[in-house]
Design a protein around this motif. Structure first.
Motif, PDB file in Angstrom:
ATOM      1  N   ARG A  44     -66.507  -7.759  54.451  1.00 31.32           N
ATOM      2  CA  ARG A  44     -65.112  -7.406  54.727  1.00 31.32           C
ATOM      3  C   ARG A  44     -64.358  -7.278  53.409  1.00 31.32           C
ATOM      4  NH1 ARG A  44     -63.142 -13.225  57.121  1.00 31.32           N
ATOM      5  NH2 ARG A  44     -63.256 -14.345  55.144  1.00 31.32           N
ATOM      6  N   LEU A  45     -63.271  -6.534  53.469  1.00 31.51           N
ATOM      7  CA  LEU A  45     -62.399  -6.387  52.308  1.00 31.51           C
ATOM      8  C   LEU A  45     -61.291  -7.426  52.413  1.00 31.51           C
ATOM      9  CD1 LEU A  45     -62.104  -2.501  52.108  1.00 31.51           C
ATOM     10  CD2 LEU A  45     -63.613  -3.999  50.804  1.00 31.51           C
ATOM     11  N   ASN A  46     -61.142  -8.241  51.382  1.00 31.08           N
ATOM     12  CA  ASN A  46     -60.050  -9.205  51.348  1.00 31.08           C
ATOM     13  C   ASN A  46     -59.001  -8.735  50.347  1.00 31.08           C
ATOM     14  OD1 ASN A  46     -61.097  -9.839  48.814  1.00 31.08           O
ATOM     15  ND2 ASN A  46     -62.199 -11.633  49.556  1.00 31.08           N
ATOM     16  N   LYS A  47     -57.950  -9.529  50.151  1.00 24.61           N
ATOM     17  CA  LYS A  47     -56.867  -9.118  49.245  1.00 24.61           C
ATOM     18  C   LYS A  47     -57.379  -8.913  47.827  1.00 24.61           C
ATOM     19  CE  LYS A  47     -53.094 -11.177  51.825  1.00 24.61           C
ATOM     20  NZ  LYS A  47     -52.008 -12.163  51.837  1.00 24.61           N
ATOM     21  N   ARG A  48     -58.268  -9.773  47.376  1.00 19.43           N
ATOM     22  CA  ARG A  48     -58.804  -9.654  46.016  1.00 19.43           C
ATOM     23  C   ARG A  48     -59.605  -8.358  45.872  1.00 19.43           C
ATOM     24  NH1 ARG A  48     -62.237 -14.479  43.948  1.00 19.43           N
ATOM     25  NH2 ARG A  48     -60.180 -15.335  43.589  1.00 19.43           N
ATOM     26  N   SER A  49     -60.433  -8.031  46.854  1.00 17.11           N
ATOM     27  CA  SER A  49     -61.242  -6.816  46.747  1.00 17.11           C
ATOM     28  C   SER A  49     -60.369  -5.566  46.808  1.00 17.11           C
ATOM     29  CB  SER A  49     -62.339  -6.786  47.810  1.00 17.11           C
ATOM     30  OG  SER A  49     -61.825  -6.877  49.108  1.00 17.11           O
ATOM     31  N   ILE A  50     -59.305  -5.592  47.613  1.00 17.38           N
ATOM     32  CA  ILE A  50     -58.378  -4.456  47.672  1.00 17.38           C
ATOM     33  C   ILE A  50     -57.717  -4.265  46.307  1.00 17.38           C
ATOM     34  CG2 ILE A  50     -56.209  -3.616  48.681  1.00 17.38           C
ATOM     35  CD1 ILE A  50     -58.540  -3.379  50.614  1.00 17.38           C
ATOM     36  N   LYS A  51     -57.318  -5.358  45.682  1.00 15.88           N
ATOM     37  CA  LYS A  51     -56.697  -5.287  44.353  1.00 15.88           C
ATOM     38  C   LYS A  51     -57.682  -4.703  43.337  1.00 15.88           C
ATOM     39  CE  LYS A  51     -54.250  -8.208  41.049  1.00 15.88           C
ATOM     40  NZ  LYS A  51     -53.792  -9.573  40.749  1.00 15.88           N
ATOM     41  N   THR A  52     -58.926  -5.112  43.407  1.00 13.37           N
ATOM     42  CA  THR A  52     -59.954  -4.601  42.497  1.00 13.37           C
ATOM     43  C   THR A  52     -60.200  -3.117  42.730  1.00 13.37           C
ATOM     44  OG1 THR A  52     -61.006  -6.770  42.436  1.00 13.37           O
ATOM     45  CG2 THR A  52     -62.336  -4.899  41.712  1.00 13.37           C
ATOM     46  N   ILE A  53     -60.258  -2.707  43.982  1.00 12.47           N
ATOM     47  CA  ILE A  53     -60.450  -1.289  44.311  1.00 12.47           C
ATOM     48  C   ILE A  53     -59.309  -0.462  43.741  1.00 12.47           C
ATOM     49  CG2 ILE A  53     -60.496   0.401  46.195  1.00 12.47           C
ATOM     50  CD1 ILE A  53     -61.879  -1.831  47.882  1.00 12.47           C
ATOM     51  N   ARG A  54     -58.079  -0.922  43.934  1.00 14.81           N
ATOM     52  CA  ARG A  54     -56.920  -0.191  43.404  1.00 14.81           C
ATOM     53  C   ARG A  54     -57.005  -0.048  41.887  1.00 14.81           C
ATOM     54  NH1 ARG A  54     -52.730  -2.648  47.545  1.00 14.81           N
ATOM     55  NH2 ARG A  54     -52.872  -0.960  49.031  1.00 14.81           N
ATOM     56  N   ARG A  55     -57.362  -1.134  41.208  1.00 14.53           N
ATOM     57  CA  ARG A  55     -57.474  -1.096  39.745  1.00 14.53           C
ATOM     58  C   ARG A  55     -58.567  -0.116  39.325  1.00 14.53           C
ATOM     59  NH1 ARG A  55     -60.029  -5.980  38.157  1.00 14.53           N
ATOM     60  NH2 ARG A  55     -61.877  -4.683  38.252  1.00 14.53           N
ATOM     61  N   ASP A  56     -59.734  -0.203  39.977  1.00 12.61           N
ATOM     62  CA  ASP A  56     -60.847   0.676  39.623  1.00 12.61           C
ATOM     63  C   ASP A  56     -60.536   2.139  39.918  1.00 12.61           C
ATOM     64  OD1 ASP A  56     -62.147  -1.606  38.821  1.00 12.61           O
ATOM     65  OD2 ASP A  56     -63.617  -1.588  40.451  1.00 12.61           O
ATOM     66  N   LEU A  57     -59.925   2.410  41.059  1.00 16.79           N
ATOM     67  CA  LEU A  57     -59.581   3.791  41.395  1.00 16.79           C
ATOM     68  C   LEU A  57     -58.527   4.344  40.443  1.00 16.79           C
ATOM     69  CD1 LEU A  57     -59.553   3.832  45.300  1.00 16.79           C
ATOM     70  CD2 LEU A  57     -61.223   4.865  43.750  1.00 16.79           C
ATOM     71  N   LYS A  58     -57.566   3.519  40.051  1.00 16.92           N
ATOM     72  CA  LYS A  58     -56.561   3.971  39.085  1.00 16.92           C
ATOM     73  C   LYS A  58     -57.245   4.344  37.777  1.00 16.92           C
ATOM     74  CE  LYS A  58     -52.297   2.680  36.699  1.00 16.92           C
ATOM     75  NZ  LYS A  58     -52.561   3.612  35.653  1.00 16.92           N
ATOM     76  N   SER A  59     -58.185   3.533  37.336  1.00 21.67           N
ATOM     77  CA  SER A  59     -58.910   3.816  36.102  1.00 21.67           C
ATOM     78  C   SER A  59     -59.660   5.142  36.205  1.00 21.67           C
ATOM     79  CB  SER A  59     -59.885   2.682  35.804  1.00 21.67           C
ATOM     80  OG  SER A  59     -60.666   2.981  34.690  1.00 21.67           O
ATOM     81  N   VAL A  60     -60.302   5.376  37.341  1.00 14.86           N
ATOM     82  CA  VAL A  60     -61.041   6.629  37.535  1.00 14.86           C
ATOM     83  C   VAL A  60     -60.076   7.802  37.590  1.00 14.86           C
ATOM     84  CG1 VAL A  60     -62.439   7.938  39.185  1.00 14.86           C
ATOM     85  CG2 VAL A  60     -63.033   5.580  38.667  1.00 14.86           C
ATOM     86  N   LEU A  61     -59.002   7.683  38.358  1.00 15.03           N
ATOM     87  CA  LEU A  61     -58.053   8.782  38.497  1.00 15.03           C
ATOM     88  C   LEU A  61     -57.358   9.102  37.180  1.00 15.03           C
ATOM     89  CD1 LEU A  61     -56.510   7.980  41.989  1.00 15.03           C
ATOM     90  CD2 LEU A  61     -58.142   9.790  41.419  1.00 15.03           C
ATOM     91  N   ASP A  62     -57.058   8.065  36.388  1.00  9.83           N
ATOM     92  CA  ASP A  62     -56.417   8.287  35.090  1.00  9.83           C
ATOM     93  C   ASP A  62     -57.320   9.054  34.127  1.00  9.83           C
ATOM     94  OD1 ASP A  62     -54.147   6.985  35.935  1.00  9.83           O
ATOM     95  OD2 ASP A  62     -54.541   5.136  34.814  1.00  9.83           O
TER      96      ASP A  62
END
Length: 87
Positions: A44-62
């Motif tokens: 399952r995705l928890n708050k920590r994993s959602i935060k990590t996904i957002r950070r990683d996706l931002k890095s990729v998109l940037d």
């Protein structure tokens, strides 16, 4: 990606429940494992994993434009042998 093996049952349920395979990739890569009875575990995705996904996706998109030229060579055993940029 698909780093996991889907049973026919899981594949059918993902289609019925409109859960795309890339979302299962994300669940597999970032999900928290919760042990269940019988030796299985829930992902399952928890708050920590959602935060990590957002950070990683931002890095990729940037850096998406510069990342468009990357490649990887994978061996027949699934190991990544090398990575680089196409010129």
């Amino acid at each position: 990606m698909n780093e996991f093996n889907l049973t026919q049952h899981a594949e059918k349920r993902s289609q019925q429940r409109a859960i795309p395979l890339p979302m299962l990739d994300i669940l597999y890569l970032y999900g928290e494992e919760v042990p269940q009875k019988g030796g299985s575990h829930l992902l399952r995705l928890n708050k920590r994993s959602i935060k990590t996904i957002r950070r990683d996706l931002k890095s990729v998109l940037d850096h998406l434009d510069s990342l468009a030229s990357i490649y990887a060579i994978e061996g027949d055993d699934g190991a990544m042998i090398t990575v680089g940029h196409r010129y």
